[in-house]
Design a protein around this motif. Structure first.
Motif, mmCIF file in Angstrom:
data_model
loop_
_atom_site.group_PDB
_atom_site.id
_atom_site.type_symbol
_atom_site.label_atom_id
_atom_site.label_comp_id
_atom_site.label_asym_id
_atom_site.label_seq_id
_atom_site.Cartn_x
_atom_site.Cartn_y
_atom_site.Cartn_z
ATOM 1 N N GLY A 32 1.209 6.095 -4.057
ATOM 2 C CA GLY A 32 -0.236 6.431 -3.617
ATOM 3 C C GLY A 32 -1.570 5.518 -4.064
ATOM 4 N N CYS A 33 -1.063 4.935 -3.177
ATOM 5 C CA CYS A 33 -3.023 3.815 -2.928
ATOM 6 C C CYS A 33 -2.453 2.670 -2.705
ATOM 7 C CB CYS A 33 -3.090 3.084 -4.552
ATOM 8 S SG CYS A 33 -5.320 3.035 -4.986
ATOM 9 N N HIS A 34 -3.723 2.501 -1.895
ATOM 10 C CA HIS A 34 -4.279 0.658 -1.523
ATOM 11 C C HIS A 34 -3.200 -0.592 -1.685
ATOM 12 C CE1 HIS A 34 -6.571 4.559 0.777
ATOM 13 N NE2 HIS A 34 -6.666 2.105 1.892
ATOM 14 N N ASN A 35 -3.396 -1.535 -1.275
ATOM 15 C CA ASN A 35 -2.756 -3.153 -1.375
ATOM 16 C C ASN A 35 -3.526 -3.503 -2.342
ATOM 17 O OD1 ASN A 35 -3.512 -2.955 1.113
ATOM 18 N ND2 ASN A 35 -2.560 -4.978 1.009
ATOM 19 N N LEU A 36 -4.140 -3.149 -3.416
ATOM 20 C CA LEU A 36 -5.057 -3.407 -4.326
ATOM 21 C C LEU A 36 -3.976 -4.164 -5.401
ATOM 22 C CD1 LEU A 36 -8.280 -1.788 -4.409
ATOM 23 C CD2 LEU A 36 -8.041 -3.986 -3.513
ATOM 24 N N GLY A 37 -3.266 -4.293 -5.697
ATOM 25 C CA GLY A 37 -2.762 -4.493 -7.336
ATOM 26 C C GLY A 37 -2.513 -4.056 -8.307
ATOM 27 N N CYS A 38 -3.272 -3.056 -8.765
ATOM 28 C CA CYS A 38 -3.367 -3.183 -10.450
ATOM 29 C C CYS A 38 -2.052 -3.853 -11.074
ATOM 30 C CB CYS A 38 -3.242 -1.884 -10.816
ATOM 31 S SG CYS A 38 -4.833 -0.867 -10.259
ATOM 32 N N GLY A 39 -1.885 -4.368 -12.135
ATOM 33 C CA GLY A 39 -1.027 -5.147 -12.955
ATOM 34 C C GLY A 39 -0.055 -4.507 -13.714
ATOM 35 N N GLN A 490 10.150 -7.455 -1.823
ATOM 36 C CA GLN A 490 9.763 -8.940 -2.805
ATOM 37 C C GLN A 490 8.030 -8.038 -1.823
ATOM 38 O OE1 GLN A 490 12.597 -11.797 -1.014
ATOM 39 N NE2 GLN A 490 11.863 -12.819 -2.681
ATOM 40 N N GLY A 491 7.144 -8.950 -2.060
ATOM 41 C CA GLY A 491 5.538 -8.860 -1.316
ATOM 42 C C GLY A 491 4.349 -9.179 -2.314
ATOM 43 N N TYR A 492 3.804 -9.662 -1.744
ATOM 44 C CA TYR A 492 2.319 -9.649 -2.499
ATOM 45 C C TYR A 492 1.145 -8.241 -1.511
ATOM 46 C CZ TYR A 492 0.620 -11.177 2.811
ATOM 47 O OH TYR A 492 -0.140 -11.033 3.565
ATOM 48 N N VAL A 493 0.429 -8.463 -2.273
ATOM 49 C CA VAL A 493 -1.115 -7.675 -2.533
ATOM 50 C C VAL A 493 -2.710 -8.758 -2.083
ATOM 51 C CG1 VAL A 493 0.145 -5.281 -3.114
ATOM 52 C CG2 VAL A 493 -0.952 -6.530 -5.408
ATOM 53 N N SER A 494 -3.514 -7.949 -1.870
ATOM 54 C CA SER A 494 -4.350 -8.648 -1.523
ATOM 55 C C SER A 494 -5.476 -8.047 -1.428
ATOM 56 C CB SER A 494 -4.735 -9.541 -1.098
ATOM 57 O OG SER A 494 -4.202 -9.422 0.730
ATOM 58 N N GLN A 500 -11.683 -10.172 2.291
ATOM 59 C CA GLN A 500 -12.562 -10.129 1.516
ATOM 60 C C GLN A 500 -12.023 -10.720 -0.406
ATOM 61 O OE1 GLN A 500 -15.728 -9.256 -1.019
ATOM 62 N NE2 GLN A 500 -15.268 -8.256 0.969
ATOM 63 N N PRO A 501 -12.189 -12.628 -0.160
ATOM 64 C CA PRO A 501 -11.670 -12.890 -1.529
ATOM 65 C C PRO A 501 -12.072 -12.228 -2.590
ATOM 66 C CG PRO A 501 -12.780 -14.437 0.161
ATOM 67 C CD PRO A 501 -12.900 -13.133 0.453
ATOM 68 N N GLY A 502 -10.679 -12.129 -3.032
ATOM 69 C CA GLY A 502 -11.336 -11.216 -4.817
ATOM 70 C C GLY A 502 -9.698 -12.076 -5.802
ATOM 71 N N GLN A 503 -8.848 -11.476 -5.400
ATOM 72 C CA GLN A 503 -8.094 -11.303 -6.268
ATOM 73 C C GLN A 503 -5.845 -11.194 -4.374
ATOM 74 O OE1 GLN A 503 -5.464 -8.860 -6.687
ATOM 75 N NE2 GLN A 503 -5.910 -7.597 -5.694
ATOM 76 N N MET A 504 -5.238 -11.829 -5.467
ATOM 77 C CA MET A 504 -4.114 -11.769 -4.779
ATOM 78 C C MET A 504 -2.473 -11.636 -5.895
ATOM 79 S SD MET A 504 -2.399 -14.274 -1.382
ATOM 80 C CE MET A 504 -3.609 -13.822 -0.948
ATOM 81 N N GLY A 505 -1.581 -10.871 -5.588
ATOM 82 C CA GLY A 505 -0.523 -10.883 -6.750
ATOM 83 C C GLY A 505 0.252 -10.452 -5.661
ATOM 84 N N GLY A 570 -3.592 -14.266 -8.725
ATOM 85 C CA GLY A 570 -4.197 -15.974 -8.974
ATOM 86 C C GLY A 570 -6.243 -15.286 -8.301
ATOM 87 N N GLN A 571 -6.499 -15.861 -8.535
ATOM 88 C CA GLN A 571 -8.067 -14.929 -7.998
ATOM 89 C C GLN A 571 -8.666 -16.080 -7.486
ATOM 90 O OE1 GLN A 571 -9.053 -14.032 -12.127
ATOM 91 N NE2 GLN A 571 -10.719 -12.880 -11.271
#
Length: 762
Positions: A32-39, A490-494, A500-505, A570-571
């Motif tokens: 239930g969220c967008h792919n921003l990637g909370c830790g 496996q995957g990544y989020v950003s 919109q640079p900021g973070q990638m997880g 990463g940021q």
């Protein structure tokens, strides 16, 4: 140019506790969220999920988690999860007559049906459907173009009313792929970095980021900036937590956003609050804009929007202060006036000098959004997509782009409303094969869902991959594939796929897949292997290879998936005033990525697409002003889509803890309005208009304006009869939303501004 960097002081990705519990650091991408990637810190003992906690070392979420992530154990182990491939006869659609099959049979059935469709009807009869958010949408175009060879990638959301209209306004006026409030997301020290400046004001427009962590913005960062002195101006028909803390809350009449945005511009220009130097050097068409906004004096706008004129003046004076920032949400998209609202709001902050400065509106890099016309149909960036090339589809436009040619300039999917027309009429051709994932059509997105249901029933073969049985699967699918959670893949989020640079997880697999579940990416790669056994397509050998190939195409990313897994997060360090440094243009020259090289207050792109190059206001087509005949029978105004902590669209309805918090679809009604209809707290009511009705539970609250009702969306009841499609048509508020009432270029529709009446159920 910003580059991805990792912290040298972070804890290991895996820690083993004294009792043998393994604690994995990873990032979320679902529930239930967008792919921003909370830790996250995921505790696993003896192969079993113990609990989920927030990762306090994550530089953005800082250990915070919403209730959806905190109940992830219930989600992963839920008794109703789909665990095995299943099939049923086409004539049994709508009946709970599923038969378990093997993966081999499932995949070969899909391939056989696909080939049968292509041989019998041509490649145009093939379609691939995907929903919103998360990493599933990262592979939508590859699944359609590279695997199935079709340009008919379908996102059935009327008027593409989710992020794409905002991005169109950003690209066609500012030349940026995404613009968001600067919340220091890329700096390791965040708000303590000396390069950052706290915004003086933030204009939050049609968005509730504390509940939804929307595109490019973690909602709690607003609270952090408020603690550092930032003040708020909130525009929303509802009162939310942020609105109660705002200097000004403009509680406008639903659907009148365009008039209000032009009214704010009127104040800034008439009171000479804009940055003359920036306008002269970097803006195109200021005098034409100044002339246009004279048509929207504050007193007229106040009457249209039903807000106080002095509040409009105060709000304009606040946000004109530099630096100030804009965060506009889904409500801007869900309006036929969408492009003009975005154009006006972006112009407001541009002429004030708050664009791409510390604490202002941070401008994303030029387009790399997967599916922008610049990248599509060559969706993977490595030669031509195998499927498209095989069938000669390179350069072919998706359905509806002949009627809405502006769509081709922004996104490479079918036009949503035109897709339903094609399904109903078979003109210019029929759709006979559908593969869907990350998507629950009948519960969410589509207006007039019963029309979609009947039209989709004509498709010869439908396969769906999902985590739970849904009304869409029960009503329409012939074959279902069990999808993996983000714990199992496996995957990544950003942030907006790194535009919109900021973070990638990293999404790190921490548990073995339940049953025989497989990740959407693995399913796609396996289908590709079986369809093209002789292919040696670069980056498609495995999930790791595919992710590495995607990372390799992102600006400033010199990292592999293994690197991400090792460091977890990463940021990107933020670069300000990119327009002065030649970072926004392909030719490396100073300026903006637009035809004139300037911010286009007068948009030459919109002019060339056949629209007015200046922003303007459209009165909602079904309002009491436009349709007094409807207002006699349906005197109230319906708005939908307000976010809840417990759900993201139609998800999470099975989770007991979340249902305890919010158990039923709810309509918020002002107590004075409810009294006039004899409605008490907890009453069940019908919300109805000339298009349909939905059954809701009444909640009396002053957070909505009088004579406005706010309805939940995306509801169905997993505990209800599956052969009645879990009661979805009884409670789907989209039955009150019209089909194909879009804006002039095909974007936006009336999710927020329909007439209705309410009455108690028998």
């Amino acid at each position: 140019m910003p580059t991805l960097h990792f912290s040298e002081h972070a804890s290991p990705a895996i820690t083993v506790l004294e009792d043998g519990t393994r604690v994995y650091r990873t990032c979320s991408a679902g529930i239930g969220c967008h792919n921003l990637g909370c830790g996250l810190k995921v505790h696993v003992k003896d192969g079993q999920l113990v609990k989920v906690e927030g990762d306090e070392e994550h530089p953005i979420s800082k250990g915070r988690l919403c209730v959806r992530c905190l109940t992830a154990k219930e989600y992963y182990y839920h008794k109703d999860r789909l665990l095995y491939p299943m099939k049923r006869a086409r004539e049994d659609r709508g009946r709970n007559r599923w038969e378990r099959i093997s993966w081999d049979e499932a995949l070969e059935t899909i391939i056989a049906q696909y080939r049968k469709t292509v041989e019998g009807y041509g490649i145009g009869a093939v379609s691939v459907w995907c929903g919103t958010g998360r990493e599933a949408s990262q592979i939508h175009f590859q699944m359609a173009n590279d695997v199935f060879g079709t340009v008919n990638a379908v996102h059935p959301n009327s008027g593409w009313s989710c992020i794409v209209p905002r991005m169109a306004a950003m690209l066609w006026t500012m030349g940026s792929s995404y613009i968001e409030a600067d919340n220091a997301i890329g700096f390791p020290d965040r708000y303590d970095d000396p390069r950052w400046e706290c915004p003086r004001y933030l204009l939050v427009w049609g968005r509730d980021p504390l509940r939804s962590n929307p595109d490019g913005l973690f909602g709690h960062s607003l609270v952090e900036m408020m603690k550092r002195g930032m003040k708020l101006v909130v525009v929303d028909p509802r009162v939310n937590w942020l609105a109660t803390r705002a200097e000004v809350h403009l509680q406008l009449r639903p659907g009148t956003d365009g008039a209000l945005a032009l009214g704010l511009l009127n104040v800034v220009i008439e009171e000479d609050l804009y940055d003359h130097g920036f306008v002269e050097q970097w803006c195109y068409g200021f005098y034409e804009l100044a002339e246009r906004v004279q048509e929207y004096p504050v007193d007229r706008v106040a009457k249209i929007c039903e807000v106080d004129a002095d509040d409009i003046r105060t709000a304009a004076r606040c946000v004109s202060q530099v630096p100030s920032a804009l965060s506009m949400g889904l409500a801007v998209d869900q309006n036929p006036n969408t492009l003009q609202i975005g154009h006006a709001l972006l112009s407001l902050f541009a002429i004030c000098g708050s664009m791409d400065v510390p604490g202002g509106c941070f401008m994303g890099l030029p387009p790399i959004f997967a599916g922008m016309a610049e990248n599509a149909p060559v969706a993977d960036g490595v030669g031509e997509p195998e499927g498209l090339a095989k069938f000669g589809n390179v350069g072919v436009e998706p359905l509806g782009h002949d009627r809405y040619p502006a769509m081709s300039a922004i996104v490479n999917t079918t036009h949503p409303d035109a897709t339903l027309d094609v399904l109903e009429t078979n003109v210019p051709y029929g759709i006979h094969f559908a593969y869907a994932f990350g998507h629950n059509t009948l519960s969410c997105m589509v207006p007039q869902p019963q029309r979609w249901y009947e039209a989709m029933r004509k498709i010869d073969f439908i396969a769906v991959a999902d985590l739970f049985m849904t009304p869409t699967i029960m009503g329409l699918a012939d074959l279902v594939l069990p999808a993996a959670t983000f714990f199992e893949k496996q995957g990544y989020v950003s942030n907006n796929n790194a535009s919109q640079p900021g973070q990638m997880g990293a999404i790190v697999p921490v548990l073995e897949p339940a049953g025989e579940c497989r990740a959407d990416l693995e399913i796609m790669l396996e289908l590709h292997r079986r369809l093209y056994p002789d292919s040696e397509k670069p980056g498609w050998a495995s999930a790791t290879d595919f992710i590495d190939s995607q990372l390799g195409k992102m600006r400033g990313v010199d990292a592999t998936y293994d690197d991400l897994c090792e460091h977890v997060i990463g940021q990107y360090e933020i670069e300000y005033r990119k327009y002065e440094k030649g970072l926004l243009r392909a030719d490396g020259q100073p300026g903006f990525n637009t035809p004139t090289g300037r911010i286009e207050l007068y948009s030459t792109v919109l002019q060339n697409l056949g629209d007015d190059p200046l922003p303007y206001y459209l009165e909602p087509k079904f309002s009491a002003v436009s349709r007094p005949d409807l207002a006699e029978e349906y005197p109230l105004t319906l708005t939908t889509g307000a976010r809840r902590f417990t759900s993201f669209h139609s998800e999470n309805r099975q989770i007991a803890t979340l249902r305890e918090i919010h158990p039923q679809p709810t309509v918020d009604i002002h107590p004075a309005t409810a009294a006039g209809y004899g409605i008490a707290e907890g009453s069940y009511v019908w919300v109805e208009n000339h298009l349909g009705r939905a059954r809701m539970m009444a909640h009396l609250t002053p957070i909505v304006k009088e004579n406005v009702v706010s309805c939940d969306h995306g509801w169905w009841l997993p505990e209800a009869d599956p052969e009645n499609l879990f009661d979805v048509f009884e409670m789907n508020v989209n039955q009150l939303i019209p089909h194909e009432e879009n804006g002039p270029l095909g974007f936006g529709t009336h999710y927020k501004s329909m007439p209705c009446k309410i009455y108690r159920t028998e």
